[in-house]
Every structure is written in C-alpha cells, then in structure tokens.
Design an enzyme around this catalytic site. Structure first.
Site, PDB file in Angstrom:
ATOM      1  N   GLU A 111     -28.813  26.153 -13.895  1.00  0.00           N
ATOM      2  CA  GLU A 111     -29.502  25.511 -12.474  1.00  0.00           C
ATOM      3  C   GLU A 111     -28.345  25.164 -11.943  1.00  0.00           C
ATOM      4  OE1 GLU A 111     -32.796  23.123 -12.617  1.00  0.00           O
ATOM      5  OE2 GLU A 111     -33.998  24.498 -12.027  1.00  0.00           O
ATOM      6  N   LYS A 113     -26.443  21.406 -10.335  1.00  0.00           N
ATOM      7  CA  LYS A 113     -27.086  19.919 -10.635  1.00  0.00           C
ATOM      8  C   LYS A 113     -26.809  18.944  -9.789  1.00  0.00           C
ATOM      9  CE  LYS A 113     -25.951  16.392 -13.950  1.00  0.00           C
ATOM     10  NZ  LYS A 113     -26.105  14.812 -12.938  1.00  0.00           N
ATOM     11  N   ASP A 115     -26.592  16.575  -6.522  1.00  0.00           N
ATOM     12  CA  ASP A 115     -25.905  15.428  -6.571  1.00  0.00           C
ATOM     13  C   ASP A 115     -26.878  14.210  -5.505  1.00  0.00           C
ATOM     14  OD1 ASP A 115     -24.300  13.103  -7.451  1.00  0.00           O
ATOM     15  OD2 ASP A 115     -22.878  13.958  -6.021  1.00  0.00           O
ATOM     16  N   TYR A 223     -36.858  20.313 -10.608  1.00  0.00           N
ATOM     17  CA  TYR A 223     -36.466  21.083 -11.854  1.00  0.00           C
ATOM     18  C   TYR A 223     -37.116  20.695 -12.769  1.00  0.00           C
ATOM     19  CZ  TYR A 223     -33.947  16.914 -11.282  1.00  0.00           C
ATOM     20  OH  TYR A 223     -33.447  15.503 -11.470  1.00  0.00           O
ATOM     21  N   LYS A 312     -20.479  19.164 -15.175  1.00  0.00           N
ATOM     22  CA  LYS A 312     -19.773  18.583 -14.403  1.00  0.00           C
ATOM     23  C   LYS A 312     -18.909  19.207 -14.151  1.00  0.00           C
ATOM     24  CE  LYS A 312     -21.584  14.082 -14.041  1.00  0.00           C
ATOM     25  NZ  LYS A 312     -22.068  13.179 -13.584  1.00  0.00           N
ATOM     26  N   CYS A 406     -11.209 -11.417  15.775  1.00  0.00           N
ATOM     27  CA  CYS A 406     -11.153  -9.825  16.247  1.00  0.00           C
ATOM     28  C   CYS A 406      -9.492 -10.150  16.171  1.00  0.00           C
ATOM     29  CB  CYS A 406     -11.980  -9.968  17.283  1.00  0.00           C
ATOM     30  SG  CYS A 406     -11.368  -8.612  18.120  1.00  0.00           S
ATOM     31  N   CYS A 409      -8.559  -9.323  20.265  1.00  0.00           N
ATOM     32  CA  CYS A 409      -8.570 -10.157  21.092  1.00  0.00           C
ATOM     33  C   CYS A 409      -8.922 -11.586  20.919  1.00  0.00           C
ATOM     34  CB  CYS A 409     -10.089 -10.395  22.398  1.00  0.00           C
ATOM     35  SG  CYS A 409     -11.191 -10.638  21.197  1.00  0.00           S
ATOM     36  N   CYS A 424     -17.099  -8.223  16.939  1.00  0.00           N
ATOM     37  CA  CYS A 424     -16.860  -9.221  18.039  1.00  0.00           C
ATOM     38  C   CYS A 424     -17.272  -8.892  18.760  1.00  0.00           C
ATOM     39  CB  CYS A 424     -15.404  -8.595  18.637  1.00  0.00           C
ATOM     40  SG  CYS A 424     -14.809  -9.210  20.220  1.00  0.00           S
ATOM     41  N   CYS A 429     -13.287  -7.759  25.390  1.00  0.00           N
ATOM     42  CA  CYS A 429     -12.267  -8.063  24.570  1.00  0.00           C
ATOM     43  C   CYS A 429     -11.501  -6.030  24.753  1.00  0.00           C
ATOM     44  CB  CYS A 429     -12.049  -7.782  22.934  1.00  0.00           C
ATOM     45  SG  CYS A 429     -11.513  -6.680  21.576  1.00  0.00           S
TER      46      CYS A 429
HETATM   47  S1  IVH Z   1     -33.369  18.287 -15.816  1.00  0.00           S
HETATM   48  C1  IVH Z   1     -33.576  15.245 -19.256  1.00  0.00           C
HETATM   49  N1  IVH Z   1     -32.439  19.439 -13.825  1.00  0.00           N
HETATM   50  O1  IVH Z   1     -29.358  14.442 -13.982  1.00  0.00           O
HETATM   51  C2  IVH Z   1     -33.908  17.059 -19.121  1.00  0.00           C
HETATM   52  N2  IVH Z   1     -31.910  16.897 -13.810  1.00  0.00           N
HETATM   53  O2  IVH Z   1     -28.793  13.310 -16.719  1.00  0.00           O
HETATM   54  C3  IVH Z   1     -34.606  16.677 -17.126  1.00  0.00           C
HETATM   55  N3  IVH Z   1     -30.494  16.390 -12.308  1.00  0.00           N
HETATM   56  O3  IVH Z   1     -31.428  12.465 -13.908  1.00  0.00           O
HETATM   57  C4  IVH Z   1     -33.413  17.224 -16.454  1.00  0.00           C
HETATM   58  N4  IVH Z   1     -30.013  18.498 -11.137  1.00  0.00           N
HETATM   59  O4  IVH Z   1     -31.079  13.375 -11.435  1.00  0.00           O
HETATM   60  C5  IVH Z   1     -32.470  18.392 -14.197  1.00  0.00           C
HETATM   61  N5  IVH Z   1     -30.952  21.389 -12.302  1.00  0.00           N
HETATM   62  C6  IVH Z   1     -31.511  19.919 -12.710  1.00  0.00           C
HETATM   63  C7  IVH Z   1     -30.606  18.764 -12.371  1.00  0.00           C
HETATM   64  C8  IVH Z   1     -31.059  17.076 -13.388  1.00  0.00           C
HETATM   65  C9  IVH Z   1     -29.549  17.142 -11.665  1.00  0.00           C
HETATM   66  C10 IVH Z   1     -30.563  15.459 -12.940  1.00  0.00           C
HETATM   67  C11 IVH Z   1     -31.236  13.862 -12.214  1.00  0.00           C
HETATM   68  C12 IVH Z   1     -30.876  13.220 -13.752  1.00  0.00           C
HETATM   69  C13 IVH Z   1     -29.853  13.895 -14.425  1.00  0.00           C
HETATM   70  C14 IVH Z   1     -30.028  13.424 -16.086  1.00  0.00           C
END
Ligand code: IVH
Length: 662
Positions: A111, A113, A115, A223, A312, A406, A409, A424, A429
């Site tokens: 999946e 990740k 943010d 998730y 990452k 400011c 002015c 300000c 101004c």
């Molecule tokens: S699964 C520990 N799936 O990753 C397993 N986590 O370090 C349960 N996160 O704070 C998490 N996308 O915010 C999972 N598709 C995803 C994710 C995800 C982002 C983040 C989540 C968590 C961090 C774990």
C-alpha cells in the site's frame, strides 16, 4: 411517524454522503441533498429527544473543548520499521523467510504510505463512538468531535451485521488541491498558512474547536484494524475488502498483492513514479505479509511488527544558503518572514524563496540569516525549509527576530493575543496600501486587466494613487509621464479602468479587501443585501442575521463601514462612474435547477460565461460528476469532455447554451 422519517432521513443522507465523499460518485443533485438535510435539521430541532448519535447534522462541529482527554488504546498502535531503499525490501523478505524457516515465496500486501496523521476510530454496535490519535502508541488523545466532522468517516457502518466492537486504524490527510485552496484562503483572511498538507491536517485534528475542523477539507483512509470482536480475518487483503464494504475509503486502486520480493520492488518503483499524480502526499510504501497466520507467527520486534516494513521515497530535497530573511507586508498588514536563498534545484524546479510563516515557526526551526538549510517542495509545489544544517552555521550567527516596527512605514507592530501573526496596524501604511490596491484590481475583484503590480508600485510611489477611487481619476498625462509608458499602453490602461466600472456587487464587495471577506462571503453579502447602500447601513445584528455570516465577519464588516473615509470612497467611486449591478434573483430563469461546467475556450471570457449562466438561474459546478447536467465545451476541451462522455453527462456547445436562454 416523524421518528420513522428521522431514521429514514439519516439513512438516506448517510447513503448519499458515502456516494459523494467516499466513492466520488454522487447520484442526486446538490439541491435535492440540501432539501433532505434541511428536513433532517428541522425534524431534530422540533424533536430534541430523537437519537442524534449517528446523525450527519453532528458533522458541523460542537462547542470548543478545554483539553483533549487522554485515552489508552486497547491494543497499542505500533510503528513501522523504516527503510529508504528498494534493496532493503529484498532483505526484509529474506529476514521473514529466515524467521519462518520457509523457502517458498511469501505473499505481500503493498500500500502507499500516507503522509498524514494516524488515528483509531472506535465503533460499537456499528456506531461511531470515539476517535483517538496515535499519541505515544499506548495512550492517545480523544479527538472524536473533530473527526466526526470528516465526511468520509462513516458515522454508522454499512454492513447489516456489525461487530460489537470494531477499531479501525487509518490516516487523516488533506488532498493537495484542497490544501492549496485552504492556504490561499488563510492568506486572504490574514490567517497563518500551513507548511504542508500533513501539518494542516495534524493541526486541524489537534485543535479544540470542532467548528474549525468542520470548515477544513480533511479526509480519511483506512488501512488496518485494532481490536475486533465477533469477527476474524485471514488476510490483509480481506481486511481491506471488509473496510471498503463497511464504507471506509481505502487506497484500493493503489494497493497491490506481490507474490515475491521482485514484485514488491516493482511496486515501489511504480508508486514512486506515480507519486506526483496522486491527489494526496505519500512518503513511501508499506509492505505487509498478507497472511494473518504468518503475521502472528512473526510477532513483534520492540514496538514494530516483524511482518511489516515501510520503504520511504527519497525526498526531493537540496541544501542551500539563506542569504537574507525579508519581511513582506500583506494586505491585512500581516508581516510574513520569507527566506531568500541561493537558487537551488529541487526535484527539477529552481527554488529561491520559502515562507517562514511567523515568529513561532522561525523559532521552532531556528532559521538564521547565513544558515545552510535543507529545502524540499512540500505538497509537491511549495518550497519549505525542513531544517538547518547546524554544522555549517557561522560562529557569529544570531537568532532571527521579527521586527517590532513595520519595515514599510515604521509604525509599531502588534501581535494580537492568541494569534501568531504580527501585524502593522497603520491603515495608511504604504505596503498595506499597495497590497490593497493590487487586490482591488485583481482578476476576481475589479478585474483591471492592464494594471499590474509594478505599475501600482510606481503609481503609489509617485503619489498618483493613494486610495481606491484614484484609479478612476487617472489621466492620460499622468501615465504618459511615467517611465516606459507609451501612448498605446496608456490607452489600454485607461480602457481597462473604464471597463472595470461595470461591475457586480459581489465583486465590488470582494475588492474592498475587508478582513475575512473572501469571494464567497462577498457573494453571500451581495445576495443578502442586494445593494451597496444597504450593506453600508447594515448593523451588526443585520449582518449576523445572514445565515452564512459569523460574528467575526460581522464585526470586520461593521468596522470597515464605520470608517467614514472608506465610506466616502464608495460614494466617490460611484460618482466617478462605477456602476454596481446587484445580484439578479437568479433562482428563476430558463436555466434554473440545472448545473453547468465549462471547459475549453469559449467565444467570451470564462467569467462572463459563468455570469451569464448564473444570471439565468443556472449553477456552476467545479468538476464533472454524474450529477452534472451540462458540460459546455469550447475549443480544445481537455479531459473533462471525456469524463462527461463516460458518465453520460450532456455535452453542449456555446451556441446550444445560447439557444437555451431564449
Ligand atoms: S499499517 C504497524 N499502513 O505509518 C502497522 N501504516 O509507522 C500498522 N502509515 O503511524 C500500520 N500509511 O501513520 C499502515 N498504508 C499504511 C500506512 C501506515 C501510513 C503510517 C501510520 C503509522 C505509521 C507506522
């Protein structure tokens, strides 16, 4: 009878919310939806004893809290082992096989990740009960009231046989486009902007007034699960499928099963190249062993599961030098510090300026003139200083302090209690004046096309412009005397001033630059008061009586019109020929009840076409969906036409539209 209708309405609205906010596939018109919603509100007002616990009317936010309650998680919210390269994923797979003493392939569920901010949503008997932040993993904060306002969070599970207890884990985030718009609005209203979508989401979820949360475009993606009673699963994929069935948004199109480590690596690269096209920010991928039996065998290492890993993406970052920190003075007088850096390429784009937002932010990051910093592009567009490279800091450097005067002015600067923005407060101004005049002429305001920022600066410096009405006093001789202004361009400038005189009340109000009065609020005011004179005379009570206007806006509007100089400005502009067209009662007209989107180049300007449609009772929507009635196409239409066609939306030409008006 009416109680039955109440349950029915809640169910109907829930259904349409899901179609709209989760599936992006609405089936009814906004108007119809609004009617159902209004009926629900009315029923609940008349019958306070009805069960509102799962009612969509609770999504508007409730009274502010003093503090978030700390609540322990039933089962800890773990963290993930991070790695930064696809090679590590191969090692991850090897470790797993070694631990399991297994040679045959392990299947993975991959999946993006997300943010954003991790949260846990708790459902009892199918009803949304509580939302907790991750906190330290063991104890989170109760952010239920804020999370309830998020339209993609189901208030009741969709399945007919809900588990007695279900904990859903996922991420709260903001789409890049929504984030950009939010920051524009923040700026317009003189409020602090956010560094990136993640900060905006986290800040919104963790603030105490859920009305604020309700006004921000948060989203949720599920998730994982926490504790579940009365239901078992065999795989990660099955969990994802279940979450979807129960009405949660999941990253379905972007997740994938991988049969071996090579496929995991291929997934990593695919998502990485796709990343900038996703509507939300991601910072990597998460790879999970698909089988829950195997997950159990694998167990934990410290606070992370052995069965999952995050890889990452390399952030688009670069190092450069902060040459100076400039202070910009905005239209509302807000002072914004901006780091001016040695130009550097970040992800293919040259970056020189990055906002430092305010004093608090500067202190937090401790950015100083002469520092070497790491910059990245946040939300893929806006440059952001991530951190200072302390090893490279000059020995004589000093912390940066916001000026107490400011820079334009010299008046003293004020920081209002409870705000972080320094302002300000001098209404005269020059910097504030220049920004106000730039706003006044801008495209969505008075729309004086030929008057650019540079010209305004010169005209102010030459004292030819000291107030709004001076635009309408500009003479050919004044302009010809300026550097680089030929006969032709002067003519064009004067022509665009002349054209701007025919304006609408909404535009006119917006162009005045009253604090908190953006384009939408201006339109609401115009629709309510109908003439500028009525607005000039409106009392605070009259203003608050407008449904969309809150006390903060009412006070700002009142204060503006109480200023007799500004009021005189309005009278003078009218005397100088500005003609302000009040809103046509537009709900009636040949296009009433119909919605429109415009794409491609039309024989007239976009705004003119929009005005025409609205004047005739039609409604302009921002995007094509199945609930759209008509797509008006001009030359070189883009992807909207394809989308409309695939959704079966009627496509019409400019001429067809004209024909509908007669
Ligand atoms: S699964 C520990 N799936 O990753 C397993 N986590 O370090 C349960 N996160 O704070 C998490 N996308 O915010 C999972 N598709 C995803 C994710 C995800 C982002 C983040 C989540 C968590 C961090 C774990």
């Amino acid at each position: 009878m009416s109680q039955q209708r109440h349950e029915e309405l809640k169910k109907l609205i829930r259904h349409h919310d899901h179609l709209y906010h989760v599936l992006d596939r609405p089936e009814i018109q906004d108007l119809e939806y609004d009617r159902l919603y209004a009926e629900l509100v009315q029923l609940e007002e008349a019958n306070p004893s009805y069960d509102r616990s799962d009612s969509p009317t609770l999504r508007v936010g409730s009274a502010p809290l003093d503090l978030f309650k700390k609540v322990p998680h039933r089962t800890p919210m773990l963290s993930l082992q991070n790695s930064y390269s696809p090679e590590d994923l191969i090692e991850f797979d090897a470790r797993i096989k070694k631990f399991l003493r297994k040679d045959n392939p392990v299947q993975y569920f991959c999946e993006p990740k997300f943010d954003g901010l991790a949260v846990e949503l708790i459902y009892e008997q199918g009803l949304f009960k509580q939302a907790l932040t991750r906190g330290d993993g063991a104890v989170g904060e109760d952010v239920t009231e804020n999370v309830r306002t998020i339209r993609s969070v189901p208030l009741r599970l969709k399945g007919s046989n809900p588990p007695p207890l279900l904990e859903v884990r996922g991420e709260i985030l903001m789409f890049k486009e929504d984030f950009k718009y939010l920051n524009e609005q923040q700026q317009e209203n003189g409020q602090p902007t956010f560094a990136n979508p993640r900060n905006a989401s986290a800040g919104t979820v963790r603030q105490l007034d859920s009305k604020v949360a309700a006004s921000r475009p948060l989203r949720f993606f599920a998730y994982a699960l926490g504790v579940v009673e009365g239901k078992t699963f065999s795989s990660q994929q099955e969990i994802a499928e279940f979450l979807k069935q129960e009405g949660f948004p999941v990253a379905e199109e972007h997740s994938s099963l991988a049969e071996n480590p090579d496929e995991v690596v291929a997934y990593y690269h695919k998502i990485d190249t796709h990343r900038s096209k996703l509507p939300f920010d991601i910072d990597g991928i998460v790879v999970k062993v698909n089988s829950l039996t195997l997950q159990e065998d694998l167990g934990l290492v410290a606070r992370s599961p052995r069965w999952a890993s995050a890889a990452k993406f390399k952030p688009e970052q670069a190092q450069t030098l902060v040459e100076t920190i400039q202070i910009q003075v905005g239209r509302t007088g807000a002072l914004t510090p901006v780091a001016v850096m040695k130009p550097v390429k970040v992800g293919g784009v040259t970056v020189t300026n990055a906002t430092l937002h305010n004093q608090e932010e500067i202190q937090r990051k401790d950015v100083r003139i002469g520092d070497t910093v790491i910059v990245q592009r946040a939300g893929d567009v806006i440059p952001e200083i991530v951190s200072v490279v302390l090893d490279k800091r000059p020995t004589d450097s000093m912390p940066f302090l916001m000026p107490t005067e400011c820079p334009s002015c010299g008046s003293s600067v004020r920081v209002v209690e409870g705000e972080v923005v320094a302002r300000c407060v001098n209404p005269l101004c020059e910097a504030v004046l220049k920004e106000s005049l730039k706003h006044f002429v801008s495209r969505r305001a008075m729309n004086m096309e030929k008057i650019g920022d540079r010209l305004i600066e010169t005209l102010v410096d030459q004292k030819l412009l000291t107030r709004f009405s001076d635009f309408f006093r500009l003479k050919k001789e004044d302009l010809l005397g300026l550097e680089r202004q030929g006969e032709k361009s002067v003519e064009n400038i004067l022509k665009s001033v002349e054209t701007s005189k025919q304006t609408t009340l909404g535009r006119f109000i917006f162009s005045l630059g009253i604090r908190f009065v953006g384009e939408t609020t201006a339109k609401h005011l115009a629709d309510h008061f109908l003439t500028i004179q009525a607005l000039q005379k409106a009392s605070a009570e009259d203003l608050i009586a407008v449904p969309e206007i809150g006390p903060k806006v009412a006070v700002a509007v009142r204060e503006w019109f109480e200023n007799s100089k500004l009021n005189q400005e309005i009278d003078q502009m009218i005397e100088l020929g500005v003609s302000i067209q009040g809103p046509q009662r537009s709900s009636e007209g040949p296009l009433s009840g119909k919605s429109f989107v415009i794409t491609g180049t039309l024989p007239v300007k976009r705004d003119e076409a929009k005005d025409l449609i609205e004047k005739n009772g039609g409604k302009i929507l921002s995007s094509v969906s199945s609930k759209l009635d008509f797509l008006v196409v001009g030359d070189d239409p883009g992807s909207k036409a394809d989308k409309a066609q695939s959704l079966g939306v009627k496509i019409i030409s400019w001429d067809d539209l004209q024909a509908m008006l007669t």
